[in-house]
Design a protein around this motif. Structure first.
Motif, PDB file in Angstrom:
ATOM      1  N   GLU A  77      36.979   3.502 -17.645  1.00 11.93           N
ATOM      2  CA  GLU A  77      35.844   3.132 -16.803  1.00 11.93           C
ATOM      3  C   GLU A  77      36.281   2.906 -15.364  1.00 11.93           C
ATOM      4  N   THR A  78      37.391   2.201 -15.201  1.00 16.57           N
ATOM      5  CA  THR A  78      37.839   1.846 -13.855  1.00 16.57           C
ATOM      6  C   THR A  78      38.689   2.929 -13.199  1.00 16.57           C
ATOM      7  N   HIS A  79      39.414   3.689 -14.017  1.00 14.82           N
ATOM      8  CA  HIS A  79      40.291   4.744 -13.495  1.00 14.82           C
ATOM      9  C   HIS A  79      40.119   6.009 -14.339  1.00 14.82           C
ATOM     10  N   PRO A  80      38.990   6.706 -14.187  1.00 14.01           N
ATOM     11  CA  PRO A  80      38.731   7.899 -15.014  1.00 14.01           C
ATOM     12  C   PRO A  80      39.777   8.986 -14.855  1.00 14.01           C
ATOM     13  N   GLU A  81      40.504   8.972 -13.742  1.00 16.11           N
ATOM     14  CA  GLU A  81      41.541   9.987 -13.546  1.00 16.11           C
ATOM     15  C   GLU A  81      42.676   9.852 -14.559  1.00 16.11           C
ATOM     16  N   CYS A  82      42.801   8.669 -15.173  1.00 22.87           N
ATOM     17  CA  CYS A  82      43.853   8.455 -16.167  1.00 22.87           C
ATOM     18  C   CYS A  82      43.661   9.323 -17.402  1.00 22.87           C
ATOM     19  N   LYS A  83      42.436   9.772 -17.652  1.00 23.77           N
ATOM     20  CA  LYS A  83      42.174  10.608 -18.819  1.00 23.77           C
ATOM     21  C   LYS A  83      42.944  11.915 -18.756  1.00 23.77           C
ATOM     22  N   ASP A  84      43.334  12.328 -17.550  1.00 19.23           N
ATOM     23  CA  ASP A  84      44.077  13.577 -17.401  1.00 19.23           C
ATOM     24  C   ASP A  84      45.407  13.539 -18.145  1.00 19.23           C
ATOM     25  N   ALA A  85      45.919  12.335 -18.376  1.00 21.38           N
ATOM     26  CA  ALA A  85      47.203  12.196 -19.061  1.00 21.38           C
ATOM     27  C   ALA A  85      47.058  12.196 -20.588  1.00 21.38           C
ATOM     28  N   TYR A 142      55.591  13.704 -21.753  1.00 22.47           N
ATOM     29  CA  TYR A 142      54.145  13.847 -21.924  1.00 22.47           C
ATOM     30  C   TYR A 142      53.415  14.094 -20.607  1.00 22.47           C
ATOM     31  N   SER A 143      54.183  14.198 -19.511  1.00 17.62           N
ATOM     32  CA  SER A 143      53.598  14.398 -18.173  1.00 17.62           C
ATOM     33  C   SER A 143      52.633  13.275 -17.809  1.00 17.62           C
ATOM     34  N   ALA A 144      53.026  12.033 -18.145  1.00 15.16           N
ATOM     35  CA  ALA A 144      52.231  10.847 -17.794  1.00 15.16           C
ATOM     36  C   ALA A 144      52.977  10.102 -16.688  1.00 15.16           C
ATOM     37  N   PRO A 145      52.596  10.299 -15.420  1.00 17.25           N
ATOM     38  CA  PRO A 145      53.358   9.765 -14.290  1.00 17.25           C
ATOM     39  C   PRO A 145      53.250   8.252 -14.141  1.00 17.25           C
TER      40      PRO A 145
END
Length: 221
Positions: A77-85, A142-145
């Motif tokens: 909800e607060t950081h939808p860009e995190c779903k990319d990981a 996992y390409s999770a920066p």
């Protein structure tokens, strides 16, 4: 669209500034780490903070499944860009559907399991350091920066407050902030080590270097 948290009896997440919660000192140090180029030796917790974490975790243990789900819903909800990981559920747009996702529940439990292991190793600093550093290395695969790591601590704290109610104090919050700051610093260290190691392997592997050179030549013809 209805709020995914309403059925869980928890208020929706609010946007949180970079850092962890209300403790200004920890928030400032975390922001400095986020802006810095290299992770340094993290600040350890006091014995009193370790006891506060252990005691509050015992109170939370029976609710870890719900906490894991709430934590990730708040995160997205607060950081939808995190779903990319998270390739397993990055395409799920409706948070209500995401709340019911078996993959999300499983990942939430894995994170809770890591926190449980971290709490169990609070008195074994070398083992806790190894655990967190290894997790950072695996996140490189996992390409999770690292830019995402601090958000998990923020939302964990936001998720557990309603469960602990009046047992949640400023001292408890600062203790958990300190633990997540410690873990995040070590995860960044592990990620950077894996990144450097991968770069060295690519530069020193003659076969890969030759293949890359041939590809460049072919593309230029």
């Amino acid at each position: 669209m209805g709020c995914a948290l309403s059925g869980l009896g928890v208020e929706p997440a609010k946007e949180v500034p970079d850092g962890l919660g209300s403790a200004a000192k920890n928030r400032s140090s975390w922001k400095a780490e986020e802006e810095g180029s290299k992770a340094t030796k993290p600040r350890t917790l006091s014995e009193a903070q370790k006891l506060l974490i252990q005691d509050s975790w015992r109170s939370l243990h029976q609710d870890i499944t719900r906490v894991g789900i709430i934590m990730f819903i708040r995160l997205f909800e607060t950081h939808p860009e995190c779903k990319d990981a998270f390739f397993l559920f990055r395409e799920i747009e409706d948070l209500q559907d995401l709340k019911m996702s078996k993959q999300l529940q499983a990942h939430g439990l894995r994170v809770m399991s890591f926190i449980e292991k971290s709490v169990a190793r609070l008195t074994q600093e070398d083992k806790l350091e190894q655990l967190a550093t290894d997790l950072g290395r695996s996140h490189y695969k996992y390409s999770a920066p690292p830019k995402y790591y601090q958000y998990v601590g923020v939302q964990f704290i936001g998720a557990v407050k309603p469960f602990l109610k009046d047992r949640w104090t400023l001292e408890v919050e600062e203790a958990w902030e300190g633990l997540f700051a410690y873990i995040t610093t070590l995860m960044k260290k592990g990620y950077q080590e894996a990144e450097r190691g991968c770069g060295m392997n690519k530069s020193t592997d003659p076969e890969k270097t030759e293949t890359s050179s041939i590809g460049s030549i072919q593309n230029s013809v």
